[in-house]
Motif scaffolding. Structure first.
Motif, PDB file in Angstrom:
ATOM      1  N   PHE A  61      -1.517   0.287   4.764  1.00 47.30           N
ATOM      2  CA  PHE A  61      -0.920  -1.026   4.989  1.00 47.30           C
ATOM      3  C   PHE A  61      -0.982  -1.368   6.472  1.00 47.30           C
ATOM      4  CE2 PHE A  61       2.467  -3.995   5.813  1.00 47.30           C
ATOM      5  CZ  PHE A  61       2.533  -4.811   4.693  1.00 47.30           C
ATOM      6  N   LEU A  62      -0.541  -0.431   7.301  1.00 50.11           N
ATOM      7  CA  LEU A  62      -0.546  -0.656   8.746  1.00 50.11           C
ATOM      8  C   LEU A  62      -1.969  -0.802   9.293  1.00 50.11           C
ATOM      9  CD1 LEU A  62       2.280   1.815   9.830  1.00 50.11           C
ATOM     10  CD2 LEU A  62       2.408  -0.673   9.621  1.00 50.11           C
ATOM     11  N   GLU A  63      -2.883   0.000   8.780  1.00 50.60           N
ATOM     12  CA  GLU A  63      -4.281  -0.095   9.232  1.00 50.60           C
ATOM     13  C   GLU A  63      -4.880  -1.459   8.863  1.00 50.60           C
ATOM     14  OE1 GLU A  63      -6.192   3.311   7.488  1.00 50.60           O
ATOM     15  OE2 GLU A  63      -5.412   4.662   9.040  1.00 50.60           O
ATOM     16  N   ASP A  64      -4.539  -1.963   7.670  1.00 51.65           N
ATOM     17  CA  ASP A  64      -5.062  -3.265   7.253  1.00 51.65           C
ATOM     18  C   ASP A  64      -4.455  -4.403   8.077  1.00 51.65           C
ATOM     19  OD1 ASP A  64      -6.861  -2.297   5.380  1.00 51.65           O
ATOM     20  OD2 ASP A  64      -5.413  -2.383   3.743  1.00 51.65           O
ATOM     21  N   ILE A  65      -3.162  -4.305   8.401  1.00 56.61           N
ATOM     22  CA  ILE A  65      -2.542  -5.303   9.279  1.00 56.61           C
ATOM     23  C   ILE A  65      -3.223  -5.286  10.645  1.00 56.61           C
ATOM     24  CG2 ILE A  65      -0.456  -5.798  10.637  1.00 56.61           C
ATOM     25  CD1 ILE A  65      -0.057  -6.873   7.947  1.00 56.61           C
ATOM     26  N   LYS A  66      -3.430  -4.093  11.183  1.00 51.47           N
ATOM     27  CA  LYS A  66      -4.090  -3.963  12.487  1.00 51.47           C
ATOM     28  C   LYS A  66      -5.499  -4.549  12.430  1.00 51.47           C
ATOM     29  CE  LYS A  66      -5.271  -0.614  16.121  1.00 51.47           C
ATOM     30  NZ  LYS A  66      -6.371  -1.415  16.598  1.00 51.47           N
ATOM     31  N   TRP A  67      -6.221  -4.289  11.352  1.00 48.69           N
ATOM     32  CA  TRP A  67      -7.571  -4.843  11.196  1.00 48.69           C
ATOM     33  C   TRP A  67      -7.503  -6.371  11.214  1.00 48.69           C
ATOM     34  CZ3 TRP A  67      -9.831  -8.165   7.766  1.00 48.69           C
ATOM     35  CH2 TRP A  67     -11.215  -8.290   7.852  1.00 48.69           C
ATOM     36  N   GLY A  68      -6.531  -6.933  10.497  1.00 46.31           N
ATOM     37  CA  GLY A  68      -6.380  -8.389  10.458  1.00 46.31           C
ATOM     38  C   GLY A  68      -6.126  -8.974  11.839  1.00 46.31           C
TER      39      GLY A  68
END
Length: 75
Positions: free
Chosen positions: A8-15
């Protein structure tokens, strides 16, 4: 309290890291991100959350959703 998953955190960071690119394709839309890609985009957060949940089989709370602003909004 729900534990925040690493993905979840990695996907937010990617966004956030790819926000400028997202603005080119998804201006003024809500986007759901999974595995470092946009899986659903739409004008309604409810639509995006529900469709992403159906596509992935995950709870909507487990799927990162962000609003991609055009930069022209006045609050």
């Amino acid at each position: 309290m729900m534990e925040i998953q690493k993905n979840f955190l990695e996907d937010i960071k990617w966004g956030l890291d790819n926000y400028k690119n997202l603005q080119l394709k998804f201006r003024d839309l809500w986007v759901a991100i999974m595995n470092r890609e946009v899986i659903v985009a739409g004008e309604s957060i409810k639509y995006v959350e529900e469709k992403a949940s159906r596509l992935t089989g995950k709870k909507k709370e487990e799927i990162p959703v962000i609003f991609v602003e055009s930069g022209a909004h006045v609050y």
